[in-house]
Design a protein around this motif. Structure first.
Motif, PDB file in Angstrom:
ATOM      1  N   CYS A 283      -2.339  -5.733   7.953  1.00  0.00           N
ATOM      2  CA  CYS A 283      -2.869  -5.331   6.646  1.00  0.00           C
ATOM      3  C   CYS A 283      -3.051  -6.583   5.795  1.00  0.00           C
ATOM      4  O   CYS A 283      -2.140  -7.402   5.687  1.00  0.00           O
ATOM      5  N   LEU A 284      -4.227  -6.711   5.204  1.00  0.00           N
ATOM      6  CA  LEU A 284      -4.525  -7.902   4.394  1.00  0.00           C
ATOM      7  C   LEU A 284      -4.077  -7.730   2.950  1.00  0.00           C
ATOM      8  O   LEU A 284      -4.226  -8.640   2.146  1.00  0.00           O
ATOM      9  N   HIS A 285      -3.601  -6.556   2.603  1.00  0.00           N
ATOM     10  CA  HIS A 285      -3.191  -6.261   1.219  1.00  0.00           C
ATOM     11  C   HIS A 285      -4.352  -6.526   0.255  1.00  0.00           C
ATOM     12  O   HIS A 285      -4.169  -6.983  -0.858  1.00  0.00           O
ATOM     13  N   CYS A 286      -5.560  -6.226   0.769  1.00  0.00           N
ATOM     14  CA  CYS A 286      -6.773  -6.475  -0.009  1.00  0.00           C
ATOM     15  C   CYS A 286      -7.002  -5.394  -1.041  1.00  0.00           C
ATOM     16  O   CYS A 286      -7.809  -5.562  -1.954  1.00  0.00           O
ATOM     17  N   GLY A 287      -6.346  -4.244  -0.893  1.00  0.00           N
ATOM     18  CA  GLY A 287      -6.473  -3.187  -1.883  1.00  0.00           C
ATOM     19  C   GLY A 287      -7.747  -2.373  -1.765  1.00  0.00           C
ATOM     20  O   GLY A 287      -7.996  -1.486  -2.577  1.00  0.00           O
ATOM     21  N   LEU A 288      -8.579  -2.639  -0.744  1.00  0.00           N
ATOM     22  CA  LEU A 288      -9.833  -1.894  -0.640  1.00  0.00           C
ATOM     23  C   LEU A 288      -9.580  -0.415  -0.389  1.00  0.00           C
ATOM     24  O   LEU A 288     -10.321   0.436  -0.871  1.00  0.00           O
ATOM     25  N   CYS A 289      -8.526  -0.086   0.350  1.00  0.00           N
ATOM     26  CA  CYS A 289      -8.223   1.328   0.590  1.00  0.00           C
ATOM     27  C   CYS A 289      -7.988   2.031  -0.741  1.00  0.00           C
ATOM     28  O   CYS A 289      -8.504   3.117  -0.986  1.00  0.00           O
TER      29      CYS A 289
ATOM     30  N   CYS B 162     -11.234  -0.101   5.539  1.00  0.00           N
ATOM     31  CA  CYS B 162     -10.187  -1.071   5.892  1.00  0.00           C
ATOM     32  C   CYS B 162     -10.725  -2.107   6.885  1.00  0.00           C
ATOM     33  O   CYS B 162     -11.150  -1.764   7.978  1.00  0.00           O
ATOM     34  N   PRO B 163     -10.716  -3.378   6.502  1.00  0.00           N
ATOM     35  CA  PRO B 163     -11.300  -4.389   7.386  1.00  0.00           C
ATOM     36  C   PRO B 163     -10.518  -4.576   8.680  1.00  0.00           C
ATOM     37  O   PRO B 163     -11.090  -5.019   9.672  1.00  0.00           O
ATOM     38  N   THR B 164      -9.245  -4.256   8.655  1.00  0.00           N
ATOM     39  CA  THR B 164      -8.435  -4.567   9.834  1.00  0.00           C
ATOM     40  C   THR B 164      -7.930  -3.312  10.553  1.00  0.00           C
ATOM     41  O   THR B 164      -6.930  -3.373  11.276  1.00  0.00           O
TER      42      THR B 164
ATOM     43  N   MET C  24      -1.762   0.220  -5.003  1.00  0.00           N
ATOM     44  CA  MET C  24      -1.202  -1.079  -4.663  1.00  0.00           C
ATOM     45  C   MET C  24      -0.044  -1.319  -5.633  1.00  0.00           C
ATOM     46  O   MET C  24      -0.250  -1.366  -6.849  1.00  0.00           O
TER      47      MET C  24
ATOM     48  N   CYS D  56      -6.265  -0.638   9.836  1.00  0.00           N
ATOM     49  CA  CYS D  56      -4.849  -0.285   9.702  1.00  0.00           C
ATOM     50  C   CYS D  56      -4.643   1.223   9.629  1.00  0.00           C
ATOM     51  O   CYS D  56      -3.626   1.738  10.070  1.00  0.00           O
ATOM     52  N   ILE D  57      -5.610   1.920   9.011  1.00  0.00           N
ATOM     53  CA  ILE D  57      -5.355   3.310   8.598  1.00  0.00           C
ATOM     54  C   ILE D  57      -5.945   4.305   9.584  1.00  0.00           C
ATOM     55  O   ILE D  57      -7.048   4.116  10.096  1.00  0.00           O
TER      56      ILE D  57
ATOM     57  N   THR E 104       0.875  -1.164   0.000  1.00  0.00           N
ATOM     58  CA  THR E 104       0.000   0.000   0.000  1.00  0.00           C
ATOM     59  C   THR E 104       0.917   1.220   0.000  1.00  0.00           C
ATOM     60  O   THR E 104       1.622   1.482   0.965  1.00  0.00           O
TER      61      THR E 104
ATOM     62  N   LYS F  86      -0.351   4.334   9.086  1.00  0.00           N
ATOM     63  CA  LYS F  86      -0.843   2.981   8.817  1.00  0.00           C
ATOM     64  C   LYS F  86       0.002   1.976   9.599  1.00  0.00           C
ATOM     65  O   LYS F  86       1.220   1.971   9.490  1.00  0.00           O
TER      66      LYS F  86
HETATM   67  S1  SF4 Z   1      -4.848  -3.162   1.769  1.00  0.00           S
HETATM   68 FE1  SF4 Z   1      -6.762  -3.703   2.832  1.00  0.00          FE
HETATM   69  S2  SF4 Z   1      -6.083  -4.264   4.885  1.00  0.00           S
HETATM   70 FE2  SF4 Z   1      -4.394  -3.132   3.958  1.00  0.00          FE
HETATM   71  S3  SF4 Z   1      -4.675  -0.984   4.563  1.00  0.00           S
HETATM   72 FE3  SF4 Z   1      -5.716  -1.253   2.595  1.00  0.00          FE
HETATM   73  S4  SF4 Z   1      -7.827  -1.732   3.119  1.00  0.00           S
HETATM   74 FE4  SF4 Z   1      -6.589  -2.075   4.962  1.00  0.00          FE
END
Ligand code: SF4
Ligand SMILES: Cc1cc2nc3c(=O)[nH]c(=O)nc-3n(C[C@H](O)[C@H](O)[C@H](O)COP(=O)(O)OP(=O)(O)OC[C@H]3O[C@@H](n4cnc5c(N)ncnc54)[C@H](O)[C@@H]3O)c2cc1C
Ligand SMILES: Cc1ncc(C[n+]2csc(CCOP(=O)(O)OP(=O)(O)O)c2C)c(N)n1
Ligand code: SF4
Ligand code: SF4
Ligand SMILES: [Mg+2]
Lengths: 604, 350
Positions: A562-568, A512-514, A579, A516-517, A495, A557
């Protein structure tokens, strides 16, 4: 707190927990993605580049990457990084044509390698393609070192070992097997441009002073010597009742091998509590699975020998106590000694280095423990022509550490042979590339799977115990490998935050599901860590801090989960988050072309 | 596009008095534009309900039509909900509230839903003092129908279409004050530190609580010349003061300097601490609140924070003298008291 410097390659490297923890810094998520794409050959080559023995390590690695894996912090178990490596090796095509070849024309430099274990073989792998003439010496009849003489075939089939050792020896390396070097001085006198000592830690510890040791001698064996005898077919049976002393991985290999050689009642008896044993958890599991009880908190007292025959051993029962610093003492319970009957004993209580063949007057300095004094980065000894690596350098460790040493020593030897400053190390190769394909589309699979860790299937126990060469683990099939690979969080897809774009809309914080931010006032690091939505308590993980934003706050952050899900990045209206795939490759001994004029030296 | 939010959450997520984490108050993944202020409002509601330890099954979400009115799908997924017709949320809320007075009612509306088609319903639900939180996510436009200027857009404000709005704006807070709301506040989606305590206080207030939340539409009304874009709002925002909300259960640990703050105790025993910028401000003075809003508007300032509060106002059920329990709890005996009761009533009328 100062803003994070994303230009420093070590910042993002550390986010890739597995790669960072791997001594050879294997690009783990890169190969796991290739496995998910069923591109096994490429996955194998990504491994081979860094760790040289993917098929061997995919079965035997100590896996320091797995306890480090981020997945293990969001659910009970990490990604099966090690066993996925085996998948790449099992399913690859013929890769010979992809490997580097040694040039016909040599560069005129001759290197001697003492020992043909993973450390020496790695040096050879890195230097052969550069035109070095390599001579490897080993007392054993074939290459591989401890991987051949110690690691039992039921964990590492000979065919896998032969294949991967072969890739290196076939690069025009001159191997001198069944040849023990008994004088380093003589070797140096043969005018090698450099000598690499990869002779391992070959001496097994014994219980020399325990009563009964001498009379019981025919029934008592030092674990690593015994394993080597089994490996080379000199020992084919053992008594019915066997006690294995020790709590490390050698003890686990000894007891499991004993089960296959006719030991029906095999016990491991160890001084320390079960949880403190040195053996990896999975090795203990495997032993228990093969009906081998592990009896802890028992200190050996004596060997009982009657009429010249060993009948058993006495043990003192103890309890572990820990002081404030976690240091352990074993306190006697003051009960009557416990007697365990047995026919044979395997002593697997550790290994030591031994360099009886290295003269003390040839410029190499040894410390008070008899270990060579080395530069920790270059692996050079006080005699500039002599380099050490693997278990011979800093004591017994594991294969992947030996490989990492080998790569670094090869760089040193290469620089040394060119007359360059060997402390001026080549920097890593890094690359940071956006994965954006469309507004909400990424070139990596950003969906997060919930699956718990997949188990590697085993052969049926009775079959396994009947044949010491039958590999116990069957390995993942392609379907299970795919599911397991999908568990990887792609921690190398970073990220990356661009503060000049951020409008502080909070969308990334909310999605962010976890958690982080954060956007918050800047503070010194310890206070800042406390201030976050979920305080950043894992000090091993960095926090990523931006420069000041228009409201005077900073973006913080916590990299921890961080799940590296890219939702941010999907939610950010201004693409302030992106990403970006971070590739980190440790430099190898090939970065500077050698002087091509050098002619092959005569007589080799 | 990711349609599924990963299921993993931070392993150290805080837990509230009910043993729930924030996750238990989430809804499904938002389909609004990336960066929409409405998503921040949803997040603030989630946080407020989590911190108040409200049981999700005791909450009903009601809304009209619009992007803002869609948001109840994106929070409190385990609560009840009714997505009604455009501008008609107040009627549905009134009916539901009369039937079951024990639920917590959260009405979510937009500036279009409230200030245009729903203006009449808005005025009347306030007049009645329905016990609910009425929250308008105000972006100065009809986001869902592609950004037409709404009735709250300031005269001269320029949305993405590029044409200055020629009409005078309706100020919903002023209107709520004039029609008798007992709790009136204004927040900004980009300032959750202020918005969350406002929502918590409004949820604990007995009576009609109104919050106008400026919630920028990133797609149609976030231009440099819009008076509802992130930049303009940040540059022109002013607050009545800082506010802390202390729920009943929690002990007051902070040290409040005497004189600098005002304490207001709500009906359920929870306390609001106000740190007022202007000591002369009185939160219970309706006229002053209206004047205050007006002067700020004249100076192109957006006044936020708690504007007016009367904790002891009469709510709709009290005014009507309705039964004390939800209708569904009434048994046959209550509903059909028999001929003796009828005779008694008849006798009393003779
Ligand atoms: S990649 Fe996903 S888990 Fe990581 S900061 Fe972004 S939203 Fe949160
Ligand atoms: C029982 C056992 C099980 C193990 N299992 C694992 C495992 O599962 N995973 C893992 O990662 N690690 C394991 N290890 C550790 C691992 O084998 C070693 O750390 C690793 O092999 C060290 O590599 P090396 O290159 O330093 O030397 P070694 O592999 O030890 O090789 C040294 C070689 O040098 C030769 N040699 C020594 N002196 C001379 C001389 N004077 N002249 C000629 N030849 C000489 C020896 O014959 C030997 O072949 C195990 C160790 C033991 C004892
Ligand atoms: C009876 C009726 N008239 C008109 C519409 C068209 N319409 C849908 S949403 C909307 C305006 C919504 O604006 P607002 O409440 O501000 O919500 P936003 O999308 O801006 O959050 C309109 C006019 C409708 N759905 N129903
Ligand atoms: S989740 Fe994947 S990339 Fe992340 S640490 Fe584990 S194996 Fe490595
Ligand atoms: S979503 Fe983008 S613009 Fe909004 S706060 Fe996060 S980084 Fe900034
Ligand atoms: Mg609107």
């Amino acid at each position: 707190m100062e803003p994070t410097n994303g230009k420093n390659p070590e910042y993002f490297h550390k986010v890739v927990d597995c790669q960072y923890a791997c001594p050879a810094h294997t690009a783990v998520p890169e190969y796991i993605r290739l496995i998910a794409a069923r591109r096994y050959t490429e996955a194998y080559l990504v491994n081979w580049e860094s760790n040289v023995f993917p098929g061997i390590l995919g079965r035997t690695c100590d896996r320091p990457c797995e306890p480090a894996c981020r997945r293990g912090r969001i659910e009970p178990e990490p990604v099966a990084i090690c066993r996925l490596k085996r998948v790449a090796a099992d399913f690859k095509d013929d890769i010979r044509h992809c490997l580097p070849v040694a040039p016909e024309r040599k560069n005129g430099k001759r290197i001697a390698l003492v020992g043909a274990g993973p450390a020496s073989l790695t040096v050879a792998r890195d230097l052969a393609p550069l035109g070095y003439k390599l001579h490897v010496f080993d007392s054993l009849k074939a290459g591989g070192g401890f991987m051949r003489s110690q690691i039992p075939s039921f964990r590492l089939p000979e065919s896998v070992l032969d294949e991967e050792v072969g890739y290196i020896l076939e690069m025009g390396v001159s191997s001198h097997f069944n040849r023990t070097i008994d004088s380093l001085k003589d070797l140096l006198d043969e005018n090698y441009d450099a000598v690499f000592v990869g002779s391992g830690a070959p001496r097994g510890r014994d219980l020399k002073n325990l009563p009964g040791r001498k009379p019981g001698n025919p029934y008592i064996h030092v674990g690593i010597d015994w394993l080597a005898s089994v490996a080379f077919g000199h020992k084919t049976s053992i008594g019915r009742r066997v006690i294995v002393l020790g709590g490390g991985n050698t003890a686990m290999d000894c007891c499991r091998t004993a089960r296959r050689l006719g030991g029906e009642d095999v016990k491991v008896i160890v001084r320390s509590p079960f949880k403190d044993m040195k053996a990896s958890p999975w090795e203990k599991e495997d032993a228990i699975h093969e009906d081998i009880p592990i009896i802890d908190n028992h200190v050996p007292l004596d060997f009982v020998v009657e009429g010249g025959v060993l009948t058993g051993m006495h043990f003192e029962q103890v309890r572990a106590e820990y002081d404030a610093n976690g240091r352990r003492t074993l306190v006697k319970l003051n009960q009557a000694p416990v007697f365990y009957p047995c026919d044979e004993v395997l002593v697997a209580i550790g290994q030591e280095n031994a360099f009886p063949w290295i003269e003390r007057n040839i410029g190499i300095v040894f410390d008070k423990w008899g270990m060579p004094v080395l530069d920790p980065d270059t692996f050079q000894s006080a005699n500039p022509r002599v380099f050490f690596g693997g278990d011979a350098a800093f004591g017994p460790s594991n294969i992947i550490t030996a490989v990492a040493h080998g790569h670094q020593a090869a760089i040193s030897i290469d620089l040394f042979c060119q007359g360059r400053d060997i402390t001026d190390r080549p920097p890593p190769h890094v690359n940071l590339v956006s994965q954006k394909m469309g507004i909400h589309e990424w070139s990596y699979d950003n969906a997060i799977e919930d699956d718990p860790r997949y188990r590697v299937p085993l052969v049926e126990k009775q079959l396994a115990l009947g044949n010491r060469k039958l590999e116990v683990e069957l390995g993942f099939d392609a379907a299970a490998a795919y599911r397991e690979a999908e568990r990887c969080l792609n921690c190398d897809v970073q990220t990356v935050f661009e503060e000049t774009r951020c409008i502080e809309c909070d969308a990334c914080v909310d999605i962010c599901p976890t958690d982080c931010i954060n956007f918050t006032a800047n503070l010194p690091e310890p206070d800042l860590r406390q201030r976050l939505r979920v305080p950043a308590r894992n000090q091993d993980q960095d926090i990523y801090v931006s420069a000041n934003l228009p409201t005077g706050r900073v973006m913080v952050k916590d990299e921890n989960v961080c799940l590296h899900c890219g939702l941010c990045a999907e939610r950010c209206p201004t693409a302030a988050w992106d990403m970006q795939k971070f590739l980190y490759q440790v430099a190898k001994a090939s970065e500077w072309p050698l002087n091509a004029e050098a002619a092959e030296s005569p007589g080799n | 596009m990711s349609y599924i939010r990963p299921h993993f959450r931070h392993p150290e997520q805080p837990v509230n008095d009910l043993g729930y984490t924030r996750r238990h108050y989430e809804g499904s993944l938002s389909t609004l534009c990336a960066g929409c202020g409405h998503d921040s409002v949803s997040a603030a509601i989630i946080q407020a309900c989590f911190e108040l330890s409200l049981p999700p099954h005791k909450i009903a979400k009601l809304s009209g039509i619009g992007c803002s009115s869609k948001t109840p799908t994106y929070f409190l997924g385990k609560s009840h909900g009714f997505n009604s017709v455009h501008g008609r949320m107040p009627s549905v809320a009134t009916g539901a509230n009369l039937a079951n007075r024990e639920m917590i009612y959260i009405g979510i509306s937009g500036d279009g839903d409230t200030a245009s088609i729903g203006l009449g319903q808005f005025a009347h639900v306030i007049r009645r003092g329905l016990n609910m939180l009425y929250l308008v996510a105000n972006n100065g436009c009809y986001g869902l129908t592609k950004g037409q200027d709404s009735a709250t857009a300031d005269r001269g404000s320029v949305s993405r279409k590029g044409v200055p709005n020629p009409f005078e704006a309706i100020d919903l807070c002023t209107m709520a004050l004039q029609t008798g709301a007992s709790f009136v506040a204004r927040g900004f989606s980009g300032d959750k530190a202020q918005l969350e305590p406002l929502i918590k206080a409004a949820l604990c207030h007995k009576g009609f609580a109104f919050i106008d939340v400026i919630s920028p539409c990133v797609t149609f009304n976030n231009t440099s010349r819009s008076s509802m874009g992130y930049e303009f709002v940040r540059d022109h925002i002013d607050a009545t003061g800082k506010m802390d909300f202390v729920p009943l259960r929690q002990e007051i640990s902070a040290n409040y300097e005497p004189g600098s703050s005002q304490e207001i105790t709500l009906h359920d025993g929870s306390v609001i601490h106000l740190y007022k910028k202007n000591g002369a401000l009185h939160q219970h003075d309706r006229n002053q609140a209206i004047r205050n809003l007006q002067t700020h508007r004249e100076q192109e300032q957006i006044l936020t924070g708690l504007l007016y509060l009367d904790p002891d106002h009469c709510e709709f059920h009290d005014t009507l003298g309705t039964v004390k329990q939800p209708l569904r709890d009434l048994g046959e005996g209550d509903l059909c008291p028999g001929s003796r009761a009828l005779e008694a009533i008849n006798a009393s009328l003779r």
